[in-house]
Scaffold this motif. Structure first.
Motif, PDB file in Angstrom:
ATOM      1  N   PHE A  62       0.863  -1.180   0.000  1.00 21.82           N
ATOM      2  CA  PHE A  62       0.000   0.000   0.000  1.00 21.82           C
ATOM      3  C   PHE A  62       0.901   1.231   0.000  1.00 21.82           C
ATOM      4  N   ILE A  63       0.686   2.134  -0.960  1.00 20.58           N
ATOM      5  CA  ILE A  63       1.456   3.374  -1.053  1.00 20.58           C
ATOM      6  C   ILE A  63       0.475   4.533  -0.926  1.00 20.58           C
ATOM      7  N   GLY A  64       0.575   5.298   0.159  1.00 17.73           N
ATOM      8  CA  GLY A  64      -0.384   6.350   0.492  1.00 17.73           C
ATOM      9  C   GLY A  64      -0.192   7.650  -0.284  1.00 17.73           C
ATOM     10  N   HIS A  65      -1.042   8.618   0.039  1.00 12.91           N
ATOM     11  CA  HIS A  65      -1.051   9.930  -0.612  1.00 12.91           C
ATOM     12  C   HIS A  65       0.310  10.618  -0.496  1.00 12.91           C
ATOM     13  N   GLU A  66       0.770  11.175  -1.607  1.00 10.52           N
ATOM     14  CA  GLU A  66       1.945  12.040  -1.663  1.00 10.52           C
ATOM     15  C   GLU A  66       3.214  11.416  -1.086  1.00 10.52           C
ATOM     16  N   VAL A  67       3.343  10.104  -1.161  1.00  3.36           N
ATOM     17  CA  VAL A  67       4.593   9.452  -0.780  1.00  3.36           C
ATOM     18  C   VAL A  67       5.653   9.845  -1.802  1.00  3.36           C
ATOM     19  N   MET A  68       6.896  10.061  -1.336  1.00  2.89           N
ATOM     20  CA  MET A  68       7.983  10.416  -2.237  1.00  2.89           C
ATOM     21  C   MET A  68       9.098   9.387  -2.151  1.00  2.89           C
ATOM     22  N   PHE A  69       9.468   8.844  -3.303  1.00  3.46           N
ATOM     23  CA  PHE A  69      10.595   7.931  -3.427  1.00  3.46           C
ATOM     24  C   PHE A  69      11.715   8.711  -4.111  1.00  3.46           C
ATOM     25  N   MET A  70      12.839   8.926  -3.419  1.00 10.56           N
ATOM     26  CA  MET A  70      13.968   9.677  -3.984  1.00 10.56           C
ATOM     27  C   MET A  70      15.102   8.699  -4.252  1.00 10.56           C
ATOM     28  N   LEU A  71      15.351   8.447  -5.534  1.00 10.71           N
ATOM     29  CA  LEU A  71      16.311   7.426  -5.963  1.00 10.71           C
ATOM     30  C   LEU A  71      17.486   8.038  -6.709  1.00 10.71           C
ATOM     31  N   ASN A  72      18.686   7.722  -6.273  1.00 12.19           N
ATOM     32  CA  ASN A  72      19.871   8.114  -7.019  1.00 12.19           C
ATOM     33  C   ASN A  72      20.229   7.011  -8.000  1.00 12.19           C
ATOM     34  N   GLU A  73      20.931   7.363  -9.057  1.00 10.16           N
ATOM     35  CA  GLU A  73      21.374   6.361 -10.019  1.00 10.16           C
ATOM     36  C   GLU A  73      22.217   5.311  -9.294  1.00 10.16           C
ATOM     37  N   GLY A  74      21.908   4.045  -9.533  1.00 12.46           N
ATOM     38  CA  GLY A  74      22.621   2.952  -8.882  1.00 12.46           C
ATOM     39  C   GLY A  74      22.027   2.530  -7.553  1.00 12.46           C
ATOM     40  N   SER A  75      20.976   3.192  -7.103  1.00 17.75           N
ATOM     41  CA  SER A  75      20.355   2.857  -5.812  1.00 17.75           C
ATOM     42  C   SER A  75      19.068   2.071  -6.032  1.00 17.75           C
ATOM     43  N   LYS A  76      18.503   1.607  -4.917  1.00 17.28           N
ATOM     44  CA  LYS A  76      17.306   0.768  -5.011  1.00 17.28           C
ATOM     45  C   LYS A  76      16.435   0.966  -3.775  1.00 17.28           C
ATOM     46  N   ILE A  77      15.129   0.985  -3.996  1.00 26.42           N
ATOM     47  CA  ILE A  77      14.149   0.944  -2.910  1.00 26.42           C
ATOM     48  C   ILE A  77      13.291  -0.287  -3.146  1.00 26.42           C
ATOM     49  N   ILE A  78      13.158  -1.098  -2.090  1.00 27.75           N
ATOM     50  CA  ILE A  78      12.343  -2.310  -2.169  1.00 27.75           C
ATOM     51  C   ILE A  78      11.266  -2.220  -1.094  1.00 27.75           C
ATOM     52  N   VAL A  79      10.009  -2.277  -1.519  1.00 26.69           N
ATOM     53  CA  VAL A  79       8.874  -2.337  -0.603  1.00 26.69           C
ATOM     54  C   VAL A  79       8.320  -3.753  -0.749  1.00 26.69           C
ATOM     55  N   GLU A  80       8.561  -4.571   0.267  1.00 25.63           N
ATOM     56  CA  GLU A  80       8.179  -5.976   0.171  1.00 25.63           C
ATOM     57  C   GLU A  80       6.675  -6.166   0.334  1.00 25.63           C
ATOM     58  N   GLU A 109      30.047  15.449  -4.090  1.00 25.08           N
ATOM     59  CA  GLU A 109      29.937  14.070  -4.563  1.00 25.08           C
ATOM     60  C   GLU A 109      28.973  13.307  -3.666  1.00 25.08           C
ATOM     61  N   GLY A 110      27.931  12.767  -4.267  1.00 23.40           N
ATOM     62  CA  GLY A 110      26.947  12.011  -3.506  1.00 23.40           C
ATOM     63  C   GLY A 110      27.204  10.520  -3.554  1.00 23.40           C
ATOM     64  N   THR A 111      26.583   9.822  -2.662  1.00 31.88           N
ATOM     65  CA  THR A 111      26.645   8.357  -2.654  1.00 31.88           C
ATOM     66  C   THR A 111      25.212   7.840  -2.616  1.00 31.88           C
ATOM     67  N   CYS A 112      25.071   6.539  -2.799  1.00 33.12           N
ATOM     68  CA  CYS A 112      23.730   5.979  -2.778  1.00 33.12           C
ATOM     69  C   CYS A 112      23.740   4.591  -2.142  1.00 33.12           C
ATOM     70  N   SER A 113      22.558   4.142  -1.753  1.00 35.23           N
ATOM     71  CA  SER A 113      22.427   2.847  -1.093  1.00 35.23           C
ATOM     72  C   SER A 113      21.002   2.326  -1.273  1.00 35.23           C
ATOM     73  N   THR A 114      20.737   1.172  -0.666  1.00 33.80           N
ATOM     74  CA  THR A 114      19.432   0.538  -0.778  1.00 33.80           C
ATOM     75  C   THR A 114      18.595   0.808   0.463  1.00 33.80           C
ATOM     76  N   VAL A 115      17.314   1.060   0.258  1.00 38.75           N
ATOM     77  CA  VAL A 115      16.341   1.152   1.349  1.00 38.75           C
ATOM     78  C   VAL A 115      15.382  -0.013   1.164  1.00 38.75           C
ATOM     79  N   ARG A 116      15.102  -0.738   2.254  1.00 39.08           N
ATOM     80  CA  ARG A 116      14.219  -1.907   2.186  1.00 39.08           C
ATOM     81  C   ARG A 116      13.180  -1.823   3.307  1.00 39.08           C
ATOM     82  N   VAL A 117      11.913  -1.983   2.914  1.00 37.62           N
ATOM     83  CA  VAL A 117      10.819  -2.110   3.878  1.00 37.62           C
ATOM     84  C   VAL A 117      10.367  -3.561   3.765  1.00 37.62           C
ATOM     85  N   CYS A 118      10.652  -4.344   4.806  1.00 32.91           N
ATOM     86  CA  CYS A 118      10.422  -5.792   4.750  1.00 32.91           C
ATOM     87  C   CYS A 118       8.938  -6.149   4.878  1.00 32.91           C
TER      88      CYS A 118
END
Length: 173
Positions: A62-80, A109-118
């Motif tokens: 379930f993804i609610g109103h006005e949720v924001m996913f901010m992704l950098n190149e090479g990064s990942k968000i996983i909503v299980e 210089e920025g970096t990126c990583s993975t965000v996971r919601v299990c």
């Protein structure tokens, strides 16, 4: 990988589509833009996907109103599967190092990583999930929390920065 031009159009359409209707159409739009979308995902109005990383939203999330996913190149968000991201929450994958040695305190210089919601976890309204964080299975993030560190499974956290409030008991019946 997400197509920046396609996701731009999807973001525009998400503002005008009905709040809770057109779920299959919304899923098709996100898939068209490069988002991996499972079955039975619910999308509400005004969701924004920024950047060109990878976004995976699994079955019955379930993804609610006005949720924001901010992704950098090479990064990942996983909503299980069966997870909830409530209204006006932000999930962020990139950051800039803080150092007093450069021209400004925040490095260019920025970096990126993975965000996971299990599986089965819930991020309540107005939360910020920072880069590299994993929200454990069936954990609950209290409204307005800022999560900077991993959250163990079956745990309630809240505050800024988020701290453990209590553990949930698992019924063996």
């Amino acid at each position: 990988m997400i197509s920046s031009k396609k996701i731009y159009l999807v973001n525009l359409l998400m503002v005008v589509l009905p709040n809770s209707g057109c779920q299959k159409f919304k899923a098709k739009l996100y898939k068209w833009a490069g988002v991996k979308v499972g079955t039975g995902v619910e999308f509400f109005q005004g969701i924004k996907v920024q950047g060109i990383g990878e976004l995976e939203i699994q079955d019955r999330a379930f993804i609610g109103h006005e949720v924001m996913f901010m992704l950098n190149e090479g990064s990942k968000i996983i909503v299980e599967e069966s997870s909830v991201i409530s209204s006006r929450s932000m999930l962020i994958t990139g950051f800039h190092p803080i150092t007093p040695d450069g021209e400004r305190i925040i490095g260019r210089e920025g970096t990126c990583s993975t965000v996971r919601v299990c599986k089965g976890a819930a991020v309540l309204a107005g939360c910020t999930i920072l880069p590299g964080v994993t929200i454990g299975e069936k954990s609950l993030i209290a409204a307005g929390a800022t999560v900077a560190k991993d959250v163990e499974a079956y745990t309630l956290v809240g505050g800024c920065p988020a701290k453990e409030i209590r553990k949930f008991r698992i019924n063996e019946n």
